[in-house]
Design a protein around this motif. Sequence first.
Motif, PDB file in Angstrom:
ATOM      1  N   UNK A 202       0.814  -1.210   0.000  1.00 37.79           N
ATOM      2  CA  UNK A 202       0.000   0.000   0.000  1.00 37.79           C
ATOM      3  C   UNK A 202       0.848   1.261   0.000  1.00 37.79           C
ATOM      4  N   UNK A 203       2.117   1.165   0.377  1.00 38.14           N
ATOM      5  CA  UNK A 203       2.972   2.348   0.458  1.00 38.14           C
ATOM      6  C   UNK A 203       3.672   2.665  -0.862  1.00 38.14           C
ATOM      7  N   UNK A 204       3.577   1.768  -1.832  1.00 36.66           N
ATOM      8  CA  UNK A 204       4.179   2.006  -3.143  1.00 36.66           C
ATOM      9  C   UNK A 204       3.180   2.793  -3.986  1.00 36.66           C
ATOM     10  N   UNK A 205       3.264   4.113  -3.896  1.00 36.89           N
ATOM     11  CA  UNK A 205       2.266   4.977  -4.540  1.00 36.89           C
ATOM     12  C   UNK A 205       2.232   4.772  -6.053  1.00 36.89           C
ATOM     13  N   UNK A 206       3.399   4.613  -6.668  1.00 34.21           N
ATOM     14  CA  UNK A 206       3.444   4.434  -8.119  1.00 34.21           C
ATOM     15  C   UNK A 206       2.718   3.162  -8.533  1.00 34.21           C
ATOM     16  N   UNK A 207       2.957   2.075  -7.806  1.00 34.31           N
ATOM     17  CA  UNK A 207       2.300   0.808  -8.136  1.00 34.31           C
ATOM     18  C   UNK A 207       0.801   0.886  -7.885  1.00 34.31           C
ATOM     19  N   UNK A 208       0.403   1.536  -6.796  1.00 38.61           N
ATOM     20  CA  UNK A 208      -1.015   1.663  -6.459  1.00 38.61           C
ATOM     21  C   UNK A 208      -1.763   2.439  -7.544  1.00 38.61           C
ATOM     22  N   UNK A 209      -1.216   3.590  -7.944  1.00 34.16           N
ATOM     23  CA  UNK A 209      -1.891   4.409  -8.941  1.00 34.16           C
ATOM     24  C   UNK A 209      -1.793   3.789 -10.340  1.00 34.16           C
ATOM     25  N   UNK A 210      -0.669   3.132 -10.617  1.00 34.19           N
ATOM     26  CA  UNK A 210      -0.546   2.452 -11.901  1.00 34.19           C
ATOM     27  C   UNK A 210      -1.540   1.315 -12.034  1.00 34.19           C
ATOM     28  N   UNK A 211      -1.778   0.592 -10.941  1.00 39.43           N
ATOM     29  CA  UNK A 211      -2.778  -0.478 -10.948  1.00 39.43           C
ATOM     30  C   UNK A 211      -4.161   0.097 -11.183  1.00 39.43           C
ATOM     31  N   UNK A 212      -4.458   1.221 -10.536  1.00 37.08           N
ATOM     32  CA  UNK A 212      -5.760   1.879 -10.756  1.00 37.08           C
ATOM     33  C   UNK A 212      -5.978   2.182 -12.232  1.00 37.08           C
ATOM     34  N   UNK A 213      -4.978   2.792 -12.863  1.00 35.60           N
ATOM     35  CA  UNK A 213      -5.113   3.166 -14.274  1.00 35.60           C
ATOM     36  C   UNK A 213      -5.270   1.937 -15.154  1.00 35.60           C
ATOM     37  N   UNK A 214      -4.563   0.866 -14.817  1.00 35.49           N
ATOM     38  CA  UNK A 214      -4.648  -0.358 -15.602  1.00 35.49           C
ATOM     39  C   UNK A 214      -6.022  -1.004 -15.478  1.00 35.49           C
ATOM     40  N   UNK A 215      -6.576  -0.992 -14.276  1.00 32.42           N
ATOM     41  CA  UNK A 215      -7.924  -1.548 -14.067  1.00 32.42           C
ATOM     42  C   UNK A 215      -8.946  -0.758 -14.878  1.00 32.42           C
ATOM     43  N   UNK A 216      -8.867   0.559 -14.792  1.00 37.80           N
ATOM     44  CA  UNK A 216      -9.797   1.402 -15.546  1.00 37.80           C
ATOM     45  C   UNK A 216      -9.704   1.120 -17.035  1.00 37.80           C
ATOM     46  N   UNK A 217      -8.482   0.949 -17.511  1.00 34.82           N
ATOM     47  CA  UNK A 217      -8.263   0.737 -18.934  1.00 34.82           C
ATOM     48  C   UNK A 217      -8.829  -0.613 -19.387  1.00 34.82           C
ATOM     49  N   UNK A 218      -8.552  -1.655 -18.639  1.00 39.59           N
ATOM     50  CA  UNK A 218      -8.972  -2.990 -19.053  1.00 39.59           C
ATOM     51  C   UNK A 218     -10.464  -3.217 -18.861  1.00 39.59           C
ATOM     52  N   UNK A 219     -11.052  -2.576 -17.871  1.00 35.63           N
ATOM     53  CA  UNK A 219     -12.496  -2.707 -17.674  1.00 35.63           C
ATOM     54  C   UNK A 219     -13.278  -1.685 -18.487  1.00 35.63           C
ATOM     55  N   UNK A 220     -12.544  -0.782 -19.154  1.00 39.43           N
ATOM     56  CA  UNK A 220     -13.178   0.257 -19.962  1.00 39.43           C
ATOM     57  C   UNK A 220     -14.197   1.047 -19.146  1.00 39.43           C
ATOM     58  N   UNK A 221     -13.772   1.466 -17.955  1.00 38.71           N
ATOM     59  CA  UNK A 221     -14.650   2.252 -17.096  1.00 38.71           C
ATOM     60  C   UNK A 221     -14.809   3.658 -17.664  1.00 38.71           C
ATOM     61  N   UNK A 222     -15.988   4.245 -17.524  1.00 40.25           N
ATOM     62  CA  UNK A 222     -16.201   5.614 -18.021  1.00 40.25           C
ATOM     63  C   UNK A 222     -15.264   6.602 -17.356  1.00 40.25           C
ATOM     64  N   UNK A 223     -14.932   7.649 -18.071  1.00 31.00           N
ATOM     65  CA  UNK A 223     -14.072   8.693 -17.515  1.00 31.00           C
ATOM     66  C   UNK A 223     -14.717   9.286 -16.257  1.00 31.00           C
ATOM     67  N   UNK A 224     -13.942   9.415 -15.218  1.00 34.87           N
ATOM     68  CA  UNK A 224     -14.466   9.969 -13.986  1.00 34.87           C
ATOM     69  C   UNK A 224     -15.108   8.954 -13.062  1.00 34.87           C
ATOM     70  N   UNK A 225     -15.117   7.682 -13.469  1.00 40.95           N
ATOM     71  CA  UNK A 225     -15.704   6.652 -12.605  1.00 40.95           C
ATOM     72  C   UNK A 225     -14.893   6.568 -11.304  1.00 40.95           C
ATOM     73  N   UNK A 226     -15.567   6.612 -10.183  1.00 38.29           N
ATOM     74  CA  UNK A 226     -14.898   6.690  -8.881  1.00 38.29           C
ATOM     75  C   UNK A 226     -14.433   5.313  -8.432  1.00 38.29           C
ATOM     76  N   UNK A 227     -13.140   5.231  -8.100  1.00 33.59           N
ATOM     77  CA  UNK A 227     -12.578   4.057  -7.457  1.00 33.59           C
ATOM     78  C   UNK A 227     -12.002   4.503  -6.112  1.00 33.59           C
ATOM     79  N   UNK A 228     -12.029   3.609  -5.136  1.00 34.93           N
ATOM     80  CA  UNK A 228     -11.533   3.937  -3.801  1.00 34.93           C
ATOM     81  C   UNK A 228     -10.435   2.955  -3.409  1.00 34.93           C
TER      82      UNK A 228
END
Length: 243
Positions: free
Chosen positions: A196-222
């Motif tokens: 959880x402390x690896x900010x780059x990996x955490x945010x990179x994973x978020x972007x990858x999930x959004x990309x692969x799931x084709x989530x709408x722009x602005x879709x909220x993830x927590x």
Amino acid sequence: MELVAEKKDFDSANDNNKLNSAQAVLDSSYPPSVAADETGSNNNSKEAEDLSERVARDLKDGLHPLKHKFAFWYTRRTPGVRTQTSYEDNIKKIVDFSSVEGFWVSYCHLARPSSLPSPTDLHLFKEGIRPLWEDSANCNGGKWIIRFKKVVSGRFWEDLVLALVGDQLDFGDNICGAVLSIRFNEDILSVWNRNASDHQAVMGLRDSIKRHLKLPHGYVMEYKPHDASLRDNSSYRNTWLRG
């Protein structure tokens, strides 16, 4: 078992995406020479030796080995009924697999999420990692949380499962597994990572999930670290990142 159903055709609402993801699952298999290249820097590693042995064994059997071995688990609780058993005791392993063929045999015989009662949790985790906050692979990590309407959650879960098994997500070595929490008013999908402390990996994973799931722009993830979950004993409160 309530999680086993007859094999049936998948929802065809997103056929092209599924075909691409299915191909990625096939592409994730590799010959021993590639496995040796990936693990050659640490020839004394037991993990590397086990991987090479598994790849060789699967190829000998005519199977297509995956990069990682996975297991499906489930948790079912009866609403309004107090139990003396711990959460860990309620988690049941369904099946594990290490090849493309083993995945499809397992997955095609699981009931679709829409047919399962609430509350139920489906878990897909790498070999050796239990779907528990306290597990040594999870204790320093956290999870990205995405909420879906029940009518679409099954499709997004399937897309995520294919991406995970096919090793499509960025920072894949930092991923532990994924959970689909089936609830009364909505379903909650979460992806667990190791650090959880690896900010780059955490945010990179978020972007990858959004990309692969084709989530709408602005879709909220927590995002929520597991130590916060342990403190308040709740999966979905006190989030500290939104994206």
